[in-house]
Design a protein around this motif. Sequence first.
Motif, PDB file in Angstrom:
ATOM      1  N   PRO A  59     -14.643   0.668  10.233  1.00 28.47           N
ATOM      2  CA  PRO A  59     -13.669  -0.159  10.651  1.00 28.47           C
ATOM      3  C   PRO A  59     -12.346   0.309  10.606  1.00 28.47           C
ATOM      4  CG  PRO A  59     -14.549  -0.294   8.216  1.00 28.47           C
ATOM      5  CD  PRO A  59     -15.386   0.685   9.127  1.00 28.47           C
ATOM      6  N   MET A  60     -11.428  -0.171  11.398  1.00 26.11           N
ATOM      7  CA  MET A  60     -10.029   0.204  11.501  1.00 26.11           C
ATOM      8  C   MET A  60      -9.182  -1.223  11.352  1.00 26.11           C
ATOM      9  SD  MET A  60     -10.329   2.754  14.917  1.00 26.11           S
ATOM     10  CE  MET A  60      -8.613   3.205  14.716  1.00 26.11           C
ATOM     11  N   HIS A  61      -8.343  -0.925  10.347  1.00 26.36           N
ATOM     12  CA  HIS A  61      -7.459  -2.154  10.014  1.00 26.36           C
ATOM     13  C   HIS A  61      -6.039  -1.776  10.120  1.00 26.36           C
ATOM     14  CE1 HIS A  61     -11.337  -3.488   8.501  1.00 26.36           C
ATOM     15  NE2 HIS A  61     -11.056  -2.502   7.616  1.00 26.36           N
ATOM     16  N   HIS A  62      -5.178  -2.613  10.156  1.00 26.07           N
ATOM     17  CA  HIS A  62      -3.855  -2.524  10.332  1.00 26.07           C
ATOM     18  C   HIS A  62      -3.523  -2.123   8.923  1.00 26.07           C
ATOM     19  CE1 HIS A  62      -2.877  -3.981  14.325  1.00 26.07           C
ATOM     20  NE2 HIS A  62      -3.793  -4.879  14.033  1.00 26.07           N
ATOM     21  N   ARG A  63      -2.505  -1.400   8.581  1.00 27.66           N
ATOM     22  CA  ARG A  63      -1.813  -0.882   7.295  1.00 27.66           C
ATOM     23  C   ARG A  63      -0.652  -2.014   7.068  1.00 27.66           C
ATOM     24  NH1 ARG A  63      -3.124   4.283   6.148  1.00 27.66           N
ATOM     25  NH2 ARG A  63      -2.774   3.452   3.919  1.00 27.66           N
ATOM     26  N   ILE A  64      -0.765  -1.983   5.436  1.00 34.17           N
ATOM     27  CA  ILE A  64       0.145  -3.162   4.836  1.00 34.17           C
ATOM     28  C   ILE A  64       0.752  -2.424   3.863  1.00 34.17           C
ATOM     29  CG2 ILE A  64      -1.442  -4.334   3.542  1.00 34.17           C
ATOM     30  CD1 ILE A  64       0.535  -6.661   4.200  1.00 34.17           C
ATOM     31  N   HIS A  65       2.261  -2.333   3.721  1.00 37.09           N
ATOM     32  CA  HIS A  65       2.775  -1.774   2.319  1.00 37.09           C
ATOM     33  C   HIS A  65       4.124  -2.499   1.974  1.00 37.09           C
ATOM     34  CE1 HIS A  65       5.417   0.420   4.951  1.00 37.09           C
ATOM     35  NE2 HIS A  65       6.116   0.668   3.953  1.00 37.09           N
ATOM     36  N   ALA A  66       4.659  -2.278   0.740  1.00 30.71           N
ATOM     37  CA  ALA A  66       5.934  -2.786   0.376  1.00 30.71           C
ATOM     38  C   ALA A  66       6.950  -1.964   0.091  1.00 30.71           C
ATOM     39  CB  ALA A  66       5.745  -3.488  -0.733  1.00 30.71           C
ATOM     40  N   ALA A  67       7.990  -2.067   0.516  1.00 31.21           N
ATOM     41  CA  ALA A  67       9.273  -1.475   0.382  1.00 31.21           C
ATOM     42  C   ALA A  67      10.542  -2.140   0.546  1.00 31.21           C
ATOM     43  CB  ALA A  67       9.320  -0.167   1.493  1.00 31.21           C
ATOM     44  N   TYR A  68      11.551  -1.678   0.362  1.00 29.84           N
ATOM     45  CA  TYR A  68      12.972  -2.251   0.473  1.00 29.84           C
ATOM     46  C   TYR A  68      13.102  -2.304   2.219  1.00 29.84           C
ATOM     47  CZ  TYR A  68      13.716  -2.006  -4.371  1.00 29.84           C
ATOM     48  OH  TYR A  68      13.853  -2.483  -5.949  1.00 29.84           O
ATOM     49  N   HIS A  69      14.068  -3.307   2.651  1.00 35.13           N
ATOM     50  CA  HIS A  69      14.178  -3.811   3.690  1.00 35.13           C
ATOM     51  C   HIS A  69      15.522  -4.617   3.590  1.00 35.13           C
ATOM     52  CE1 HIS A  69      14.322  -4.677   8.028  1.00 35.13           C
ATOM     53  NE2 HIS A  69      13.749  -6.005   7.622  1.00 35.13           N
ATOM     54  N   GLY A 195      -8.146  -4.116  -0.578  1.00 37.74           N
ATOM     55  CA  GLY A 195      -7.689  -3.155  -1.720  1.00 37.74           C
ATOM     56  C   GLY A 195      -6.042  -3.033  -1.387  1.00 37.74           C
ATOM     57  N   GLU A 196      -5.941  -2.615  -0.059  1.00 29.88           N
ATOM     58  CA  GLU A 196      -4.662  -2.288   0.314  1.00 29.88           C
ATOM     59  C   GLU A 196      -3.689  -3.355   0.079  1.00 29.88           C
ATOM     60  OE1 GLU A 196      -3.380   1.030   3.171  1.00 29.88           O
ATOM     61  OE2 GLU A 196      -3.065  -0.691   4.451  1.00 29.88           O
ATOM     62  N   PHE A 197      -4.364  -4.478   0.836  1.00 31.24           N
ATOM     63  CA  PHE A 197      -3.275  -5.839   0.683  1.00 31.24           C
ATOM     64  C   PHE A 197      -2.765  -5.960  -0.765  1.00 31.24           C
ATOM     65  CE2 PHE A 197      -2.489 -10.299   0.622  1.00 31.24           C
ATOM     66  CZ  PHE A 197      -1.967 -10.455   1.947  1.00 31.24           C
ATOM     67  N   ARG A 198      -3.828  -6.028  -1.676  1.00 37.22           N
ATOM     68  CA  ARG A 198      -3.488  -6.202  -3.025  1.00 37.22           C
ATOM     69  C   ARG A 198      -2.544  -5.392  -3.588  1.00 37.22           C
ATOM     70  NH1 ARG A 198      -7.023 -10.073  -5.193  1.00 37.22           N
ATOM     71  NH2 ARG A 198      -9.098 -10.186  -4.537  1.00 37.22           N
ATOM     72  N   GLU A 199      -2.713  -4.147  -3.511  1.00 38.20           N
ATOM     73  CA  GLU A 199      -1.798  -2.986  -3.836  1.00 38.20           C
ATOM     74  C   GLU A 199      -0.265  -3.318  -3.238  1.00 38.20           C
ATOM     75  OE1 GLU A 199      -3.229   0.796  -2.687  1.00 38.20           O
ATOM     76  OE2 GLU A 199      -4.938   0.675  -4.012  1.00 38.20           O
ATOM     77  N   ALA A 200      -0.083  -3.722  -2.076  1.00 36.60           N
ATOM     78  CA  ALA A 200       1.169  -3.944  -1.328  1.00 36.60           C
ATOM     79  C   ALA A 200       1.784  -5.050  -2.009  1.00 36.60           C
ATOM     80  CB  ALA A 200       0.855  -4.430   0.073  1.00 36.60           C
ATOM     81  N   LEU A 201       0.944  -6.108  -2.277  1.00 32.21           N
ATOM     82  CA  LEU A 201       1.557  -7.349  -3.230  1.00 32.21           C
ATOM     83  C   LEU A 201       1.869  -6.665  -4.278  1.00 32.21           C
ATOM     84  CD1 LEU A 201      -0.886 -10.319  -2.393  1.00 32.21           C
ATOM     85  CD2 LEU A 201       1.408  -9.758  -1.700  1.00 32.21           C
ATOM     86  N   GLU A 202       1.127  -6.036  -5.118  1.00 37.02           N
ATOM     87  CA  GLU A 202       1.686  -5.444  -6.512  1.00 37.02           C
ATOM     88  C   GLU A 202       2.946  -4.835  -6.402  1.00 37.02           C
ATOM     89  OE1 GLU A 202      -1.516  -3.427  -8.032  1.00 37.02           O
ATOM     90  OE2 GLU A 202      -2.947  -5.087  -8.495  1.00 37.02           O
ATOM     91  N   GLU A 203       2.812  -3.757  -5.215  1.00 38.20           N
ATOM     92  CA  GLU A 203       4.301  -3.062  -5.242  1.00 38.20           C
ATOM     93  C   GLU A 203       5.512  -3.999  -4.861  1.00 38.20           C
ATOM     94  OE1 GLU A 203       6.925   0.525  -4.792  1.00 38.20           O
ATOM     95  OE2 GLU A 203       4.880  -0.206  -6.104  1.00 38.20           O
ATOM     96  N   PHE A 204       5.210  -4.977  -3.896  1.00 35.44           N
ATOM     97  CA  PHE A 204       6.321  -5.829  -3.651  1.00 35.44           C
ATOM     98  C   PHE A 204       6.791  -6.515  -4.855  1.00 35.44           C
ATOM     99  CE2 PHE A 204       7.614 -10.355  -2.944  1.00 35.44           C
ATOM    100  CZ  PHE A 204       8.438 -10.042  -1.924  1.00 35.44           C
ATOM    101  N   TYR A 205       5.974  -7.095  -5.804  1.00 31.91           N
ATOM    102  CA  TYR A 205       6.338  -7.632  -7.151  1.00 31.91           C
ATOM    103  C   TYR A 205       7.217  -6.803  -7.885  1.00 31.91           C
ATOM    104  CZ  TYR A 205       3.821 -11.926  -5.572  1.00 31.91           C
ATOM    105  OH  TYR A 205       3.353 -12.953  -4.621  1.00 31.91           O
ATOM    106  N   ARG A 206       6.526  -5.666  -7.979  1.00 29.56           N
ATOM    107  CA  ARG A 206       7.310  -4.417  -8.912  1.00 29.56           C
ATOM    108  C   ARG A 206       8.777  -4.202  -8.226  1.00 29.56           C
ATOM    109  NH1 ARG A 206       8.888   0.773  -8.933  1.00 29.56           N
ATOM    110  NH2 ARG A 206       8.350   0.946  -6.878  1.00 29.56           N
ATOM    111  N   LEU A 207       8.981  -4.081  -6.974  1.00 28.52           N
ATOM    112  CA  LEU A 207      10.172  -4.067  -6.450  1.00 28.52           C
ATOM    113  C   LEU A 207      11.174  -5.239  -6.491  1.00 28.52           C
ATOM    114  CD1 LEU A 207       9.067  -2.335  -2.968  1.00 28.52           C
ATOM    115  CD2 LEU A 207       9.889  -1.003  -4.888  1.00 28.52           C
ATOM    116  N   MET A 208      10.612  -6.366  -6.577  1.00 33.11           N
ATOM    117  CA  MET A 208      11.359  -7.555  -6.938  1.00 33.11           C
ATOM    118  C   MET A 208      11.843  -7.412  -8.257  1.00 33.11           C
ATOM    119  SD  MET A 208       9.320 -10.912  -5.345  1.00 33.11           S
ATOM    120  CE  MET A 208      10.569 -11.908  -6.159  1.00 33.11           C
ATOM    121  N   LYS A 209      11.298  -6.981  -9.312  1.00 30.51           N
ATOM    122  CA  LYS A 209      11.722  -6.816 -10.582  1.00 30.51           C
ATOM    123  C   LYS A 209      12.498  -5.868 -10.936  1.00 30.51           C
ATOM    124  CE  LYS A 209       7.478  -9.266 -12.191  1.00 30.51           C
ATOM    125  NZ  LYS A 209       6.353  -9.123 -12.848  1.00 30.51           N
ATOM    126  N   ALA A 210      12.469  -4.710  -9.924  1.00 29.48           N
ATOM    127  CA  ALA A 210      13.286  -3.504 -10.340  1.00 29.48           C
ATOM    128  C   ALA A 210      14.826  -3.798 -10.208  1.00 29.48           C
ATOM    129  CB  ALA A 210      12.907  -2.422  -9.094  1.00 29.48           C
TER     130      ALA A 210
END
Length: 210
Positions: A59-69, A195-210
Amino acid sequence: MSREIKFIPFFVRIGTICLPCRYPSASVELVDNVFGDSRGLQRFPARRSLDPLSLNGIPMHHRIHAAYHQAKFSRSPCAWLFIDGVPIEEWLNCHLEYPSLELHGLSLMWLLDEEEDALAKRRFEPAEDGTSTPVPLLVCGDDMDFDCFVLMTEQVIDGEILHWRRFGVSVSDGLEVGITTRWDAESRPVSFSLGEFREALEEFYRLMKA
C-alpha cells in the motif's frame, strides 16, 4: 517534428508532482511503462493528485507531518499540517481545485471560539476501526469560525489506514458543522498510515505548546 504520445491504460503510477505556482489546479503524473522498454518515464497532465494505490501489493499512502508554517494570510509562523511536504491548504488547493483554498486556515489552529476549537480537535482525532467522522479541515482565513466557508472531509478508519474518503462544503454552521454537508460528486479520496497520522497530530500539539 512533433510526437504524439497516446495514453495506454497499461501503466503503473508511481508518483505525483503538484505545480501550485505556474499551474495552481494541476499536477503531473509520473508513469512507468510496464513493458520495461527503454522509453522510461512518461509524463501525462492530470487534473488532480493521485488517489491512494497499491504497487506490487504494497500500500502507498500520502505522507503527513507537522511543522511550523506561515500561511499567506498569517502574520507569523505557527503549527501546521503538511501533506507530501506541502502545507495542507496549498495541497488541497491543488488536489480539489476549489477556488482560493490556499487562503483558508487549518481548523486545528485557526478558530477563535473555544467550543469550535475543541470540536475540531475531537473530530480530527481518529475514532474506532470501521467508523467515519465528518471532519472540518479548513475555515475562512478572515472569519476564523464555522459560520463561513468550511471544507469538510469524511474521515474513515479502516484497520491501520485512515482515509479522507470524500470532500465537501458544510451547509450547517457553528457547533453543528458538517452535520449537513454538500459532498462533491467526485470523491477524490486520500489515504494515510494511521500511525503516521497520529504521530503528526501529536507533533502538531507539541509545536502548539512550544
